[in-house]
Design a protein around this motif. Sequence first.
Motif, PDB file in Angstrom:
ATOM      1  N   TYR A   1       0.948  -1.038  -0.099  1.00  0.00           N
ATOM      2  CA  TYR A   1       0.150  -0.116   0.151  1.00  0.00           C
ATOM      3  C   TYR A   1       0.808   1.188  -0.117  1.00  0.00           C
ATOM      4  CZ  TYR A   1      -4.160  -2.639   1.129  1.00  0.00           C
ATOM      5  OH  TYR A   1      -5.416  -3.579   1.302  1.00  0.00           O
ATOM      6  N   ARG A   2       0.227   2.475  -0.356  1.00  0.00           N
ATOM      7  CA  ARG A   2       1.099   3.680  -0.075  1.00  0.00           C
ATOM      8  C   ARG A   2       0.108   4.687   0.392  1.00  0.00           C
ATOM      9  NH1 ARG A   2       2.313   5.105  -6.512  1.00  0.00           N
ATOM     10  NH2 ARG A   2       0.338   5.626  -7.031  1.00  0.00           N
ATOM     11  N   GLN A   3       0.415   5.766   0.909  1.00  0.00           N
ATOM     12  CA  GLN A   3      -0.203   6.662   1.358  1.00  0.00           C
ATOM     13  C   GLN A   3       0.540   7.990   1.524  1.00  0.00           C
ATOM     14  OE1 GLN A   3      -1.513   6.269   5.656  1.00  0.00           O
ATOM     15  NE2 GLN A   3      -3.340   7.507   5.289  1.00  0.00           N
ATOM     16  N   SER A   4      -0.250   9.148   0.968  1.00  0.00           N
ATOM     17  CA  SER A   4       0.330  10.445   0.664  1.00  0.00           C
ATOM     18  C   SER A   4      -0.605  11.238   1.809  1.00  0.00           C
ATOM     19  CB  SER A   4       0.158  11.030  -0.720  1.00  0.00           C
ATOM     20  OG  SER A   4       0.677  10.296  -1.597  1.00  0.00           O
ATOM     21  N   PRO A   5       0.290  12.413   2.391  1.00  0.00           N
ATOM     22  CA  PRO A   5      -0.484  13.070   3.469  1.00  0.00           C
ATOM     23  C   PRO A   5      -1.683  13.602   2.939  1.00  0.00           C
ATOM     24  CG  PRO A   5       1.890  13.762   2.952  1.00  0.00           C
ATOM     25  CD  PRO A   5       1.582  13.050   1.858  1.00  0.00           C
ATOM     26  N   GLY A   6      -2.680  13.491   3.888  1.00  0.00           N
ATOM     27  CA  GLY A   6      -4.034  13.805   3.564  1.00  0.00           C
ATOM     28  C   GLY A   6      -5.097  13.005   2.670  1.00  0.00           C
ATOM     29  N   LYS A   7      -4.336  11.878   2.410  1.00  0.00           N
ATOM     30  CA  LYS A   7      -5.079  11.041   1.505  1.00  0.00           C
ATOM     31  C   LYS A   7      -5.086   9.764   2.203  1.00  0.00           C
ATOM     32  CE  LYS A   7      -3.562  13.169  -2.757  1.00  0.00           C
ATOM     33  NZ  LYS A   7      -2.736  12.682  -4.246  1.00  0.00           N
TER      34      LYS A   7
ATOM     35  N   THR B   1      10.314 -12.895   2.124  1.00  0.00           N
ATOM     36  CA  THR B   1      10.357 -11.381   1.887  1.00  0.00           C
ATOM     37  C   THR B   1       9.534 -11.227   0.661  1.00  0.00           C
ATOM     38  OG1 THR B   1      12.728 -11.307   2.536  1.00  0.00           O
ATOM     39  CG2 THR B   1      12.022  -9.510   1.190  1.00  0.00           C
ATOM     40  N   VAL B   2       9.015 -10.143   0.530  1.00  0.00           N
ATOM     41  CA  VAL B   2       8.089  -9.597  -0.517  1.00  0.00           C
ATOM     42  C   VAL B   2       8.930  -8.222  -1.059  1.00  0.00           C
ATOM     43  CG1 VAL B   2       6.547  -8.253   0.807  1.00  0.00           C
ATOM     44  CG2 VAL B   2       5.889  -9.133  -1.278  1.00  0.00           C
ATOM     45  N   TYR B   3       8.817  -7.954  -2.411  1.00  0.00           N
ATOM     46  CA  TYR B   3       9.503  -7.026  -3.009  1.00  0.00           C
ATOM     47  C   TYR B   3       8.475  -6.063  -3.906  1.00  0.00           C
ATOM     48  CZ  TYR B   3      13.493 -10.240  -2.108  1.00  0.00           C
ATOM     49  OH  TYR B   3      14.566 -10.915  -1.416  1.00  0.00           O
ATOM     50  N   LEU B   4       8.986  -4.908  -4.168  1.00  0.00           N
ATOM     51  CA  LEU B   4       8.185  -4.001  -4.925  1.00  0.00           C
ATOM     52  C   LEU B   4       9.209  -3.323  -5.938  1.00  0.00           C
ATOM     53  CD1 LEU B   4       5.537  -3.172  -5.772  1.00  0.00           C
ATOM     54  CD2 LEU B   4       5.803  -0.953  -4.515  1.00  0.00           C
ATOM     55  N   GLN B   5       9.680  -3.733  -7.170  1.00  0.00           N
ATOM     56  CA  GLN B   5      10.265  -3.131  -7.804  1.00  0.00           C
ATOM     57  C   GLN B   5       9.660  -1.882  -8.783  1.00  0.00           C
ATOM     58  OE1 GLN B   5      13.873  -3.574  -8.625  1.00  0.00           O
ATOM     59  NE2 GLN B   5      13.512  -1.797  -9.740  1.00  0.00           N
ATOM     60  N   MET B   6      10.043  -0.641  -8.311  1.00  0.00           N
ATOM     61  CA  MET B   6       9.411   0.470  -9.129  1.00  0.00           C
ATOM     62  C   MET B   6      10.285   1.072 -10.056  1.00  0.00           C
ATOM     63  SD  MET B   6       8.050   2.073  -5.398  1.00  0.00           S
ATOM     64  CE  MET B   6       9.602   2.446  -4.735  1.00  0.00           C
ATOM     65  N   ASN B   7       9.906   1.099 -11.170  1.00  0.00           N
ATOM     66  CA  ASN B   7      10.491   1.701 -12.316  1.00  0.00           C
ATOM     67  C   ASN B   7       9.797   3.144 -13.153  1.00  0.00           C
ATOM     68  OD1 ASN B   7      12.771  -0.423 -12.311  1.00  0.00           O
ATOM     69  ND2 ASN B   7      11.156  -1.615 -13.561  1.00  0.00           N
ATOM     70  N   SER B   8      10.564   3.549 -13.581  1.00  0.00           N
ATOM     71  CA  SER B   8       9.868   5.075 -14.235  1.00  0.00           C
ATOM     72  C   SER B   8       9.307   5.956 -13.168  1.00  0.00           C
ATOM     73  CB  SER B   8       9.055   4.611 -15.593  1.00  0.00           C
ATOM     74  OG  SER B   8       9.707   3.837 -16.511  1.00  0.00           O
ATOM     75  N   LEU B   9       9.681   6.087 -12.134  1.00  0.00           N
ATOM     76  CA  LEU B   9       9.098   6.713 -11.157  1.00  0.00           C
ATOM     77  C   LEU B   9       8.917   8.269 -11.396  1.00  0.00           C
ATOM     78  CD1 LEU B   9      11.001   5.448  -8.264  1.00  0.00           C
ATOM     79  CD2 LEU B   9       8.686   5.200  -8.279  1.00  0.00           C
ATOM     80  N   LYS B  10       7.614   8.684 -10.749  1.00  0.00           N
ATOM     81  CA  LYS B  10       6.993   9.879 -11.139  1.00  0.00           C
ATOM     82  C   LYS B  10       6.924  10.572  -9.757  1.00  0.00           C
ATOM     83  CE  LYS B  10       4.089   8.135 -14.825  1.00  0.00           C
ATOM     84  NZ  LYS B  10       2.766   7.710 -15.378  1.00  0.00           N
ATOM     85  N   PRO B  11       6.725  11.863  -9.961  1.00  0.00           N
ATOM     86  CA  PRO B  11       6.620  12.597  -8.631  1.00  0.00           C
ATOM     87  C   PRO B  11       5.318  12.325  -7.868  1.00  0.00           C
ATOM     88  CG  PRO B  11       7.086  14.201 -10.258  1.00  0.00           C
ATOM     89  CD  PRO B  11       6.879  12.816 -11.032  1.00  0.00           C
ATOM     90  N   GLU B  12       4.282  11.944  -8.518  1.00  0.00           N
ATOM     91  CA  GLU B  12       3.136  11.412  -8.082  1.00  0.00           C
ATOM     92  C   GLU B  12       3.394  10.070  -7.419  1.00  0.00           C
ATOM     93  OE1 GLU B  12       2.163  11.621 -12.434  1.00  0.00           O
ATOM     94  OE2 GLU B  12       3.309  12.701 -11.017  1.00  0.00           O
ATOM     95  N   ASP B  13       4.160   9.437  -7.575  1.00  0.00           N
ATOM     96  CA  ASP B  13       4.680   8.216  -6.616  1.00  0.00           C
ATOM     97  C   ASP B  13       5.013   8.349  -4.999  1.00  0.00           C
ATOM     98  OD1 ASP B  13       3.840   6.612  -8.746  1.00  0.00           O
ATOM     99  OD2 ASP B  13       5.870   6.722  -9.670  1.00  0.00           O
ATOM    100  N   THR B  14       5.399   9.620  -5.014  1.00  0.00           N
ATOM    101  CA  THR B  14       5.770   9.950  -3.560  1.00  0.00           C
ATOM    102  C   THR B  14       4.638   9.685  -2.437  1.00  0.00           C
ATOM    103  OG1 THR B  14       7.187  11.908  -4.325  1.00  0.00           O
ATOM    104  CG2 THR B  14       6.590  12.006  -2.247  1.00  0.00           C
ATOM    105  N   ALA B  15       5.256   8.781  -1.613  1.00  0.00           N
ATOM    106  CA  ALA B  15       4.399   8.404  -0.578  1.00  0.00           C
ATOM    107  C   ALA B  15       5.011   7.355   0.456  1.00  0.00           C
ATOM    108  CB  ALA B  15       3.149   7.514  -1.100  1.00  0.00           C
ATOM    109  N   VAL B  16       4.542   7.200   1.542  1.00  0.00           N
ATOM    110  CA  VAL B  16       5.039   6.208   2.395  1.00  0.00           C
ATOM    111  C   VAL B  16       4.359   4.808   1.926  1.00  0.00           C
ATOM    112  CG1 VAL B  16       4.937   5.355   4.659  1.00  0.00           C
ATOM    113  CG2 VAL B  16       5.023   7.784   4.345  1.00  0.00           C
TER     114      VAL B  16
END
Length: 116
Positions: free
Chosen positions: A37-43, A78-93
Amino acid sequence: QVQLVESGGGLVQPGGSLRLSCAASGFTFQYYAMDWYRQSPGKERDLVATIRSTGRFTQYADSVKGRFTISRDNAKNTVYLQMNSLKPEDTAVYYCSTTNAGSRYWGQGTQVTVSS
């Protein structure tokens, strides 16, 4: 005790890549689906990706489909999340999660910041 510990977050420029890891303990990891999961401030905290216990089936949010890949190594719990082509909107915890014995468990989260 169920424990989930994420790592691998950090600051990356747009277009860059990161791989997140989640180390699991306290339960029989190989029998359970795992989620990111991911969470941005206020969302709200939103589901990013899911992987079944065998790794055969995966699901992704539309916003990350084609860019992110979830995988698991049951021998390493262990579980992994490979993240490519990252965008500013991917910013989150980003949080690792699973449901076990009627409860949903969460890791502490790892911050991913995509910025130039």
